[in-house]
Structure formats: structure tokens, C-alpha cells
Scaffold this motif. Sequence first.
Motif, PDB file in Angstrom:
ATOM      1  N   LYS A  31       0.799  -1.227   0.000  1.00  0.00           N
ATOM      2  CA  LYS A  31       0.000   0.000   0.000  1.00  0.00           C
ATOM      3  C   LYS A  31       0.833   1.280   0.000  1.00  0.00           C
ATOM      4  O   LYS A  31       0.278   2.371  -0.037  1.00  0.00           O
ATOM      5  N   ARG A  32       2.159   1.168  -0.016  1.00  0.00           N
ATOM      6  CA  ARG A  32       2.978   2.377  -0.062  1.00  0.00           C
ATOM      7  C   ARG A  32       2.766   3.134  -1.364  1.00  0.00           C
ATOM      8  O   ARG A  32       2.932   4.350  -1.411  1.00  0.00           O
ATOM      9  N   TRP A  33       2.423   2.420  -2.415  1.00  0.00           N
ATOM     10  CA  TRP A  33       2.137   3.024  -3.722  1.00  0.00           C
ATOM     11  C   TRP A  33       0.958   2.304  -4.343  1.00  0.00           C
ATOM     12  O   TRP A  33       0.874   1.083  -4.259  1.00  0.00           O
ATOM     13  N   PRO A  34       0.069   3.021  -5.028  1.00  0.00           N
ATOM     14  CA  PRO A  34      -0.908   2.320  -5.863  1.00  0.00           C
ATOM     15  C   PRO A  34      -0.132   1.664  -7.005  1.00  0.00           C
ATOM     16  O   PRO A  34       0.438   2.347  -7.855  1.00  0.00           O
ATOM     17  N   TRP A  35      -0.041   0.346  -6.988  1.00  0.00           N
ATOM     18  CA  TRP A  35       0.866  -0.402  -7.846  1.00  0.00           C
ATOM     19  C   TRP A  35       0.104  -1.544  -8.502  1.00  0.00           C
ATOM     20  O   TRP A  35      -0.322  -2.480  -7.828  1.00  0.00           O
ATOM     21  N   LEU A  73      -7.647   8.311 -11.005  1.00  0.00           N
ATOM     22  CA  LEU A  73      -8.169   7.831  -9.721  1.00  0.00           C
ATOM     23  C   LEU A  73      -7.339   8.321  -8.537  1.00  0.00           C
ATOM     24  O   LEU A  73      -7.880   8.634  -7.486  1.00  0.00           O
ATOM     25  N   THR A  74      -6.019   8.401  -8.720  1.00  0.00           N
ATOM     26  CA  THR A  74      -5.132   8.734  -7.592  1.00  0.00           C
ATOM     27  C   THR A  74      -4.668  10.184  -7.590  1.00  0.00           C
ATOM     28  O   THR A  74      -4.174  10.658  -6.563  1.00  0.00           O
ATOM     29  N   GLY A  75      -4.754  10.867  -8.728  1.00  0.00           N
ATOM     30  CA  GLY A  75      -4.206  12.215  -8.825  1.00  0.00           C
ATOM     31  C   GLY A  75      -2.694  12.230  -8.740  1.00  0.00           C
ATOM     32  O   GLY A  75      -2.090  13.226  -8.332  1.00  0.00           O
ATOM     33  N   ALA A  76      -2.057  11.138  -9.140  1.00  0.00           N
ATOM     34  CA  ALA A  76      -0.600  10.989  -9.031  1.00  0.00           C
ATOM     35  C   ALA A  76       0.142  12.062  -9.812  1.00  0.00           C
ATOM     36  O   ALA A  76      -0.326  12.535 -10.849  1.00  0.00           O
ATOM     37  N   ASN A  99       4.065  10.008  -6.326  1.00  0.00           N
ATOM     38  CA  ASN A  99       3.810  11.388  -5.917  1.00  0.00           C
ATOM     39  C   ASN A  99       5.059  11.985  -5.302  1.00  0.00           C
ATOM     40  O   ASN A  99       5.809  11.286  -4.599  1.00  0.00           O
ATOM     41  N   GLU A 100       5.266  13.268  -5.561  1.00  0.00           N
ATOM     42  CA  GLU A 100       6.378  13.955  -4.911  1.00  0.00           C
ATOM     43  C   GLU A 100       6.222  13.793  -3.412  1.00  0.00           C
ATOM     44  O   GLU A 100       5.133  13.953  -2.873  1.00  0.00           O
TER      45      GLU A 100
END
Length: 134
Positions: A31-35, A73-76, A99-100
Amino acid sequence: MDIFRLDERLARDSVLITKLGLCQLRLQNDKRWPWLVLVPQRNGMSELFDLTPLDQAMLTFETNQVASTLKDLTGATKINVGALGNIVRQLHIHIIARNEGDECWPGPIWGQGTPIPYADDDKHDFMKKLGGAL
């Protein structure tokens, strides 16, 4: 036709969201990144050029569709797309929302830190949102 066989490491580290035209769409359990991971349902493939021209076109279409949906979906800040295969040889494409300020920004995520598994509710909610958006 042969029954599709998923590499055991991909099966262990991810969960099936849905099957698209060519690929399984899977959620990496970190869950650290949407992967997300796309796995073409073709046995014995390790390189993009191993696919037929039609399958290559379909993989490009599905990759772009999933990447665009993930970004919406994530606004990455950035969507990373890669096919490495140095450890898991079965052809698969990673699609990762970055994301930054995330744990590894701006560097790569591979081999960094310890994966944090999703809670069941969070995993199912994200999968439902993604499936609905596709």
C-alpha cells in the motif's frame, strides 16, 4: 489452447482485480504506492517482442487504459510504467502511481524498504474503485 499459468511469485505478491482482453490486471499487495501489474495471458512470454503484433497492440492499449485510469483515480504526479523481468521472467508490466514526497521519490521503488500489505477493506475498496473506473 494451453491453460494460462501465472508465475508463483506474481500470484503470491498480488491479487487479481479483473481480466481484460489480453491481460490479468493485478494489484501488488504493497500500500505504499498504488501499484498495478498487467500480465499478458500467454504462456512462455518473457519479452514484449515475444508477443504477436496483435497482442503487442492490445498490450499497449491495455497499458495506456490502466495507466490513465490510475492517474485519474489517484491524482498521481507521475505514472511509472516498466517491464523489468530480471527476477520474475514471465512477461508483466508494472504501472505505479508516484507522488512527490512519497517514500522513494524521485528514485525507483524496487528493492526499497519493506512492503506494507493492504488491510482487506482498503484493498477491496481500491479494487472496486479501479474496476468501476475501467
